[in-house]
Enzyme design. Structure first.
Site, short mmCIF file in Angstrom:
data_model
loop_
_atom_site.label_atom_id
_atom_site.label_comp_id
_atom_site.label_asym_id
_atom_site.label_seq_id
_atom_site.Cartn_x
_atom_site.Cartn_y
_atom_site.Cartn_z
N CYS A 60 0.84 -1.20 0.00
CA CYS A 60 0.00 0.00 0.00
C CYS A 60 0.87 1.25 0.00
O CYS A 60 2.01 1.23 0.49
CB CYS A 60 -0.92 0.02 1.22
SG CYS A 60 -1.99 -1.43 1.34
N THR A 61 0.34 2.32 -0.55
CA THR A 61 1.04 3.60 -0.52
C THR A 61 0.81 4.21 0.86
O THR A 61 -0.23 4.80 1.13
CB THR A 61 0.52 4.53 -1.62
OG1 THR A 61 0.65 3.88 -2.88
CG2 THR A 61 1.31 5.82 -1.64
#
Length: 711
Positions: A573-574
């Site tokens: 995930c960012t």
């Protein structure tokens, strides 16, 4: 109805105003695009015609063409439409204020008197005899609230007051005043006057009736020729009023002219009215008035008192109209969206080129946290054509940070981000021309099988077509390798390219330099295939011959590789601080606007904060940096410069030349062979040379210690 010998004061029916919506729309456009905060008086023209219905007056009307054109010509006057029987022109002036307080504070009586003075001067100079349209004038004061589309306004129709007022001796329908023969001849003469292109819109004239009952209509300047014994003389005017007991407002200044110019004491007047376009002597009136003015009233320096402010439901208050409900919602949205931009030009940015922004075509690669914010910032700057490319779906975790999505977009496995983002943009601003493209970007380090090659090559060609058809490309994806192919394609076509990238608490925003094979392009050929509309005028030459600016990959010594495999959940995930994306996105769009307004466009040299080059002072938006790096822990940001690298895996001349020669074959080889780009650019050889170059640091340090002398 007045009877003969009644001797009552002559009373006039006021003009009633009617404003077409187009007038307010034109005024709004002039205010935003031409006048700005300039509140100088604006010349206008209004129109009226004789009454044509026994129960309805003919209103004084303002239309869109009553105002000057949108031309930049300062002397532009509203066009006067001549030879139109239904449009007798009335010159006038408009005072449009910038605030409601200024509107209320206007010296209304002073303005009215100033307009009345113009009429008085035209009477004494003889202009009113030559051009009788100047006997009527209109004064309009207004305040345009362009946020709420409320228009506050007040009309005045200046009239010179006789002192004492004229006395009405007789007033009756014209059909009762004339004999049958005279009535027939007067109707024919008036119809001829009205149907002639030379006199159809001349509202004041003379009607003479000879002893043989033959009537003729004549110009005012022919008065002396009409004054013969035994000949009836009537001063006729187009009467917009329908009332049977009162003449219309234009008669007031007509009587002032008759008294001041010709010093007549007894006046017979004809209130000319129509029915279905022909003279109606049952509706028209003939009256007799006595004028007994005080000594000195006729003197030029003695300006009579002026009256004429229009009543609003019997009260002396302005009117207000709201056009928001009557306007198309999309048009309202466009006007509201453009309002702030146009207001910026009034004081802060007179050189702001909105035409470039309105015609700009932007391609956003990535519709995640950055893509959502950049799209909204672009719309705020007036960009209308936005394409978003992404192959992901909206997840439950997205709506909180990705501002274009809601919970509904996450249901049933989630909608594609590209299509959901377009729907959201259109809900926010219906006039946006948004398109969503669901597609994955081919990436180096992500090999494809022979069965997948055809699909991947089609994606490459589609991406190339998208980049070629847009003016600006934003690289907003969340992996390094997904930015490689767009960077190469942009370097090849010399497109304006903006990169925004996020760390956990830091960000990078940068503009890519021009392509290596386009440093001195042919301006004509380049603009024909590059930026559209107003962007064609951006300079595409590097006059000082300095080193071109680098791209996102110019500082790397390795080729982009697969960064998505074998990652933990936090790496998949960012993960960034929530405030980071809005900051970086806003800077990316501001950087684009700076490029568009720089005379050298994509070839502009980099400037850094506190530089002493002096060139930035002429730019309305400030300096134009190459890179902006920000850090949230220290609440700091830096402007840096990075020049292009001859070994860059994305934009160097070797890579671009290889792509131009081999096309998709080169792209496929870069995707399937991780070291191919390093081999082509010489990075492999460079790294080998570095490994072979051994230095004995310990010996160097010992030698230095022996030479050290303590003082």
């Amino acid at each position: 109805m007045a009877k003969e010998g009644s001797g009552s004061i002559l009373q006039f029916a006021p003009l009633q105003s009617s404003v077409d919506e187009g007038f307010w729309h034109r005024l709004s456009s002039l205010k935003l695009n031409k006048f700005g905060i300039d509140d100088s008086p604006i010349p206008i023209y209004g129109f009226y015609a004789p009454c044509s219905h026994p129960q309805i007056p003919n209103h004084f009307t303002l239309l869109a063409e009553s105002l000057p054109s949108d031309s930049n010509d300062e002397s532009a006057m509203p066009p006067v439409i001549g030879s139109n029987r239904n449009r007798c022109s009335v010159p006038g002036i408009l005072y449009n204020t910038n605030t409601m307080e200024s509107f209320k504070a206007l010296d209304k009586q002073g303005l009215l008197k100033a307009e009345a003075l113009k009429i008085w001067e035209d009477i004494h100079s003889g202009k009113a005899v030559e051009d009788c349209s100047v006997l009527s004038r209109v004064l309009l004061i207004s305040f345009a609230d362009l946020k709420k589309w409320n228009f506050h306004y007040w009309f005045a129709f200046p009239a010179l007051a006789l002192d004492p007022p004229a006395t009405l001796v007789d007033l009756r329908p014209a059909s009762q005043w004339f004999t049958l023969e005279e009535a027939e001849s007067v109707s024919a003469a008036c119809n001829e006057w009205r149907n002639s292109s030379a006199t159809a819109d001349v509202p004041f004239f003379l009607v003479t009736i000879g002893s043989d009952s033959r009537a003729a209509a004549r110009h005012l300047k022919d008065l002396k020729a009409c004054q013969h014994d035994g000949q009836k003389l009537l001063f006729a005017f187009y009467d917009p009023c329908h009332l049977p007991n009162n003449p219309g407002w234009p008669l007031r200044n007509f009587l002032a002219l008759i008294s001041a110019r010709w010093n007549l004491k007894t006046v017979h007047f004809l209130c000319y009215r129509e029915n279905r376009g022909f003279a109606d002597l049952n509706l028209s009136l003939v009256g007799e008035a006595l004028i007994t003015i005080q000594p000195g009233w006729r003197e030029r320096q003695c300006v009579p008192n002026a009256v004429g402010w229009e009543l609003n439901k019997g009260r002396k208050v302005p009117r207000c109209i709201n056009l928001a409900k009557s306007m198309d919602p999309t048009r309202l949205a466009i006007s509201a969206a453009d309002l702030n931009l146009k207001l910026m030009r009034w004081r802060a940015l007179p050189s702001l080129n909105l035409d470039i922004l309105f015609s700009l075509k932007c391609l956003l690669l990535g519709a995640g946290t950055l893509g959502c914010q950049v799209a909204r910032m672009l719309m705020a700057w007036g960009v209308r054509k936005i394409t978003l490319l992404d192959n992901g779906r909206v997840a439950m975790s997205n709506p909180l940070r990705q501002s274009l999505y809601t919970l509904d977009d996450c249901l049933n496995g989630g909608d594609f981000k590209a299509t959901a983002a377009v729907r959201s943009l259109q809900r926010i601003f219906p006039a946006v021309e948004a398109e969503g493209v669901v597609m994955a970007i081919p990436m180096p380090g992500h090999p494809v099988s022979s069965q997948e090659e055809k699909s991947v090559l089609e994606d490459c060609k589609r991406l190339n077509d998208l980049i070629d058809s847009h003016d600006v490309i934003f690289l907003l994806t969340d992996t390094r390798e997904s930015r490689w192919l767009p960077t190469l394609l942009c370097a090849n076509t010399n497109k304006i390219t903006i990169t925004a990238a996020l760390g956990f608490d830091s960000f990078l925003v940068m503009r890519h330099g021009p392509g290596p094979l386009n440093s001195t392009p042919n301006l004509k050929a380049e603009t024909e295939t590059s930026l559209a509309a107003g962007i064609d005028n951006l300079a595409l030459t590097n006059t000082d011959g300095r080193h071109r600016l680098g791209c996102y990959f110019c500082n790397d010594v390795v080729a982009p590789t697969d960064s998505t495999s074998n990652r933990t959940l936090d790496q998949q995930c960012t993960v960034t601080r929530p405030g980071l994306a809005p900051i970086a996105s806003a800077l990316a769009v501001e950087l684009l606007v700076g490029i568009l307004h720089h005379p050298n466009g994509i070839f502009a040299e980099a400037e850094i904060a506190n530089s002493n080059t002096g060139g930035n002072f002429e730019l309305p938006l400030g300096i134009l940096p190459h890179q902006i790096r920000g850090s949230l822990p220290h609440f700091q940001q830096m402007t840096l410069v990075g020049h292009s690298s001859n070994s860059c895996t994305a934009c160097c001349s070797t890579v671009v030349s290889e792509y131009r020669e081999r096309g998709m074959e080169f792209i496929l080889q870069a995707i399937n062979h991780p070291t191919y780009l390093e081999d082509v650019t010489g990075l492999t050889e460079l790294m080998s040379s570095a490994d072979a170059f051994q230095l004995d640091w310990d010996d160097e340090i010992e030698a230095a210690d022996e030479e050290f002398v303590e003082l």
